[in-house]
Design a protein around this motif. Structure first.
Motif, PDB file in Angstrom:
ATOM      1  N   ALA A  81     -43.454 -42.738   2.456  1.00  0.00           N
ATOM      2  CA  ALA A  81     -43.830 -42.368   1.084  1.00  0.00           C
ATOM      3  C   ALA A  81     -44.486 -40.996   1.062  1.00  0.00           C
ATOM      4  O   ALA A  81     -44.162 -40.146   0.216  1.00  0.00           O
ATOM      5  CB  ALA A  81     -44.778 -43.417   0.503  1.00  0.00           C
ATOM      6  N   VAL A  82     -45.402 -40.769   1.985  1.00  0.00           N
ATOM      7  CA  VAL A  82     -46.091 -39.478   2.044  1.00  0.00           C
ATOM      8  C   VAL A  82     -45.098 -38.361   2.346  1.00  0.00           C
ATOM      9  O   VAL A  82     -45.130 -37.294   1.726  1.00  0.00           O
ATOM     10  CB  VAL A  82     -47.224 -39.514   3.092  1.00  0.00           C
ATOM     11  CG1 VAL A  82     -47.758 -38.108   3.353  1.00  0.00           C
ATOM     12  CG2 VAL A  82     -48.352 -40.429   2.619  1.00  0.00           C
ATOM     13  N   ALA A  83     -44.196 -38.597   3.284  1.00  0.00           N
ATOM     14  CA  ALA A  83     -43.229 -37.561   3.672  1.00  0.00           C
ATOM     15  C   ALA A  83     -42.363 -37.135   2.491  1.00  0.00           C
ATOM     16  O   ALA A  83     -42.141 -35.934   2.267  1.00  0.00           O
ATOM     17  CB  ALA A  83     -42.360 -38.065   4.828  1.00  0.00           C
ATOM     18  N   CYS A  84     -41.865 -38.102   1.724  1.00  0.00           N
ATOM     19  CA  CYS A  84     -41.034 -37.775   0.558  1.00  0.00           C
ATOM     20  C   CYS A  84     -41.814 -36.964  -0.470  1.00  0.00           C
ATOM     21  O   CYS A  84     -41.314 -35.959  -1.003  1.00  0.00           O
ATOM     22  CB  CYS A  84     -40.513 -39.048  -0.093  1.00  0.00           C
ATOM     23  SG  CYS A  84     -39.156 -39.841   0.779  1.00  0.00           S
ATOM     24  N   ASN A  85     -43.033 -37.384  -0.739  1.00  0.00           N
ATOM     25  CA  ASN A  85     -43.816 -36.700  -1.764  1.00  0.00           C
ATOM     26  C   ASN A  85     -44.306 -35.337  -1.294  1.00  0.00           C
ATOM     27  O   ASN A  85     -44.419 -34.410  -2.097  1.00  0.00           O
ATOM     28  CB  ASN A  85     -44.979 -37.595  -2.207  1.00  0.00           C
ATOM     29  CG  ASN A  85     -44.510 -38.726  -3.104  1.00  0.00           C
ATOM     30  OD1 ASN A  85     -44.211 -38.514  -4.265  1.00  0.00           O
ATOM     31  ND2 ASN A  85     -44.421 -39.930  -2.568  1.00  0.00           N
ATOM     32  N   GLN A  86     -44.574 -35.189  -0.009  1.00  0.00           N
ATOM     33  CA  GLN A  86     -44.942 -33.871   0.507  1.00  0.00           C
ATOM     34  C   GLN A  86     -43.767 -32.900   0.396  1.00  0.00           C
ATOM     35  O   GLN A  86     -43.956 -31.723   0.074  1.00  0.00           O
ATOM     36  CB  GLN A  86     -45.424 -33.989   1.958  1.00  0.00           C
ATOM     37  CG  GLN A  86     -46.835 -34.547   2.077  1.00  0.00           C
ATOM     38  CD  GLN A  86     -47.298 -34.691   3.506  1.00  0.00           C
ATOM     39  OE1 GLN A  86     -46.482 -34.819   4.437  1.00  0.00           O
ATOM     40  NE2 GLN A  86     -48.600 -34.695   3.704  1.00  0.00           N
ATOM     41  N   LYS A  87     -42.570 -33.410   0.662  1.00  0.00           N
ATOM     42  CA  LYS A  87     -41.399 -32.548   0.511  1.00  0.00           C
ATOM     43  C   LYS A  87     -41.222 -32.139  -0.943  1.00  0.00           C
ATOM     44  O   LYS A  87     -40.869 -30.987  -1.242  1.00  0.00           O
ATOM     45  CB  LYS A  87     -40.143 -33.259   1.018  1.00  0.00           C
ATOM     46  CG  LYS A  87     -38.920 -32.363   1.036  1.00  0.00           C
ATOM     47  CD  LYS A  87     -37.739 -33.016   1.729  1.00  0.00           C
ATOM     48  CE  LYS A  87     -36.539 -32.078   1.756  1.00  0.00           C
ATOM     49  NZ  LYS A  87     -35.359 -32.702   2.422  1.00  0.00           N
ATOM     50  N   ALA A  88     -41.474 -33.073  -1.864  1.00  0.00           N
ATOM     51  CA  ALA A  88     -41.404 -32.739  -3.293  1.00  0.00           C
ATOM     52  C   ALA A  88     -42.395 -31.633  -3.639  1.00  0.00           C
ATOM     53  O   ALA A  88     -42.082 -30.719  -4.406  1.00  0.00           O
ATOM     54  CB  ALA A  88     -41.674 -33.987  -4.135  1.00  0.00           C
ATOM     55  N   LEU A  89     -43.600 -31.696  -3.045  1.00  0.00           N
ATOM     56  CA  LEU A  89     -44.615 -30.678  -3.309  1.00  0.00           C
ATOM     57  C   LEU A  89     -44.241 -29.322  -2.719  1.00  0.00           C
ATOM     58  O   LEU A  89     -44.611 -28.279  -3.269  1.00  0.00           O
ATOM     59  CB  LEU A  89     -45.972 -31.127  -2.754  1.00  0.00           C
ATOM     60  CG  LEU A  89     -46.683 -32.219  -3.552  1.00  0.00           C
ATOM     61  CD1 LEU A  89     -47.879 -32.735  -2.778  1.00  0.00           C
ATOM     62  CD2 LEU A  89     -47.122 -31.693  -4.918  1.00  0.00           C
ATOM     63  N   GLU A  90     -43.532 -29.332  -1.611  1.00  0.00           N
ATOM     64  CA  GLU A  90     -43.065 -28.066  -1.047  1.00  0.00           C
ATOM     65  C   GLU A  90     -42.107 -27.367  -2.011  1.00  0.00           C
ATOM     66  O   GLU A  90     -42.087 -26.134  -2.099  1.00  0.00           O
ATOM     67  CB  GLU A  90     -42.367 -28.323   0.288  1.00  0.00           C
ATOM     68  CG  GLU A  90     -43.318 -28.754   1.406  1.00  0.00           C
ATOM     69  CD  GLU A  90     -42.576 -29.232   2.638  1.00  0.00           C
ATOM     70  OE1 GLU A  90     -41.340 -29.062   2.695  1.00  0.00           O
ATOM     71  OE2 GLU A  90     -43.238 -29.775   3.545  1.00  0.00           O
TER      72      GLU A  90
END
Length: 209
Positions: free
Chosen positions: A80-89
Motif C-alpha cells: 500500500a505504501v509503495a503504490c501511494n509513494q509512487k503516486a506522490l512521485e
C-alpha cells in the motif's frame, strides 16, 4: 447494495468488458472496470484490472492510489505504501495518497511517520477534515491530549456542526479540568443529536459544582 444497484453494476461490468474486447489497450476502461469490481467486492478482479491499467499507463495516479487503498484494506501495508509513494512521485499534491500512507504507518505502529504523512496532507489542504481526524488518532495513541484537542478545535473552525468533535472536546476538556468548555461542547453535541452519554453529562455537572 440494493438489487437494482447490483444489476446496474453488473450491467456496467458487462459493457466495460465488451468495450475492452474491442479496445484492450484503453487504460481508462480497465481502471473503470477495476472500480466496478471493487464496488462489487471482487477484490482479486479489481487488483488485476488496476494492474492492467497501470501496465498500459504507469503514471495513472488514480489507479496507483486506488490499488494502494485496496492493499490497505487487505493489510498488505508495504505494498500500500509503495503504490501511494509512487503516486506522490508523480503528483506531490495527492493528498489521498498521503492519507493512505498515514493509515498504513499507523497500523504498523510507526506513529511519527503516520503523523508526518497526515500533516503533509493538511499542509496541502488545511480543510481536509479526514486527515485531521486521522492525526487525532495518532495523538491519542501517543497520549498527546493537548495536540488532539487542538485538532478537534480546528475541525470545528472548519465545520462548527461536527458533532463528534464537540463530544470529543467535552471528554477531553473534562480530563484537562477545563470544565466550562467541557459543558459547552457537551451541550453542543447533544443539540446536534449526537448520542451523548448521560454519565459524562453528570460528571461534568458534578465538576461544575
Amino acid at each position: 447494495m440494493h438489487l437494482e444497484d447490483d444489476a446496474q453494476l453488473e450491467g456496467l461490468i458487462d459493457r466495460l468488458k465488451q468495450y475492452l474486447a474491442a479496445n484492450p489497450r484503453n487504460a481508462t476502461a480497465h481502471y473503470n472496470l477495476a472500480l466496478a469490481f471493487l464496488k462489487k467486492g471482487r477484490i482479486e478482479d479489481a487488483e488485476f484490472a488496476f494492474k492492467f491499467a497501470l501496465d498500459l499507463e504507469p503514471e495513472m495516479v488514480e489507479a496507483l492510489i486506488n490499488l494502494g487503498g485496496l492493499y490497505l484494506r487487505q493489510e498488505k501495508l508495504d505494498e500500500a505504501v509503495a503504490c501511494n509513494q509512487k503516486a506522490l512521485e508523480i503528483n506531490p499534491r495527492a493528498t489521498l495518497a498521503l492519507n493512505n500512507i498515514g493509515f498504513a504507518r499507523m497500523i504498523q505502529g510507526r506513529m511519527d511517520e503516520a503523523a508526518a504523512a497526515f500533516r503533509s496532507a493538511i499542509e496541502l489542504n488545511p480543510e481536509l477534515i479526514p486527515a485531521r481526524l486521522s492525526l487525532v488518532r495518532v495523538f491519542e495513541a501517543q497520549d498527546n491530549l493537548d495536540a488532539a484537542m487542538t485538532q478537534y478545535e480546528e475541525i470545528l473552525r472548519l465545520n462548527p456542526g461536527f458533532a463528534l468533535a464537540h463530544y470529543s472536546l467535552a471528554m477531553g476538556r473534562l480530563a484537562q479540568g477545563r470544565i466550562e468548555e467541557a459543558a459547552r461542547h457537551y451541550q453542543e453535541a447533544a443539540a446536534l443529536n449526537f448520542p451523548v452519554d448521560p454519565h459524562l453529562g453528570r460528571r461534568i455537572e458534578e465538576a461544575r459544582g
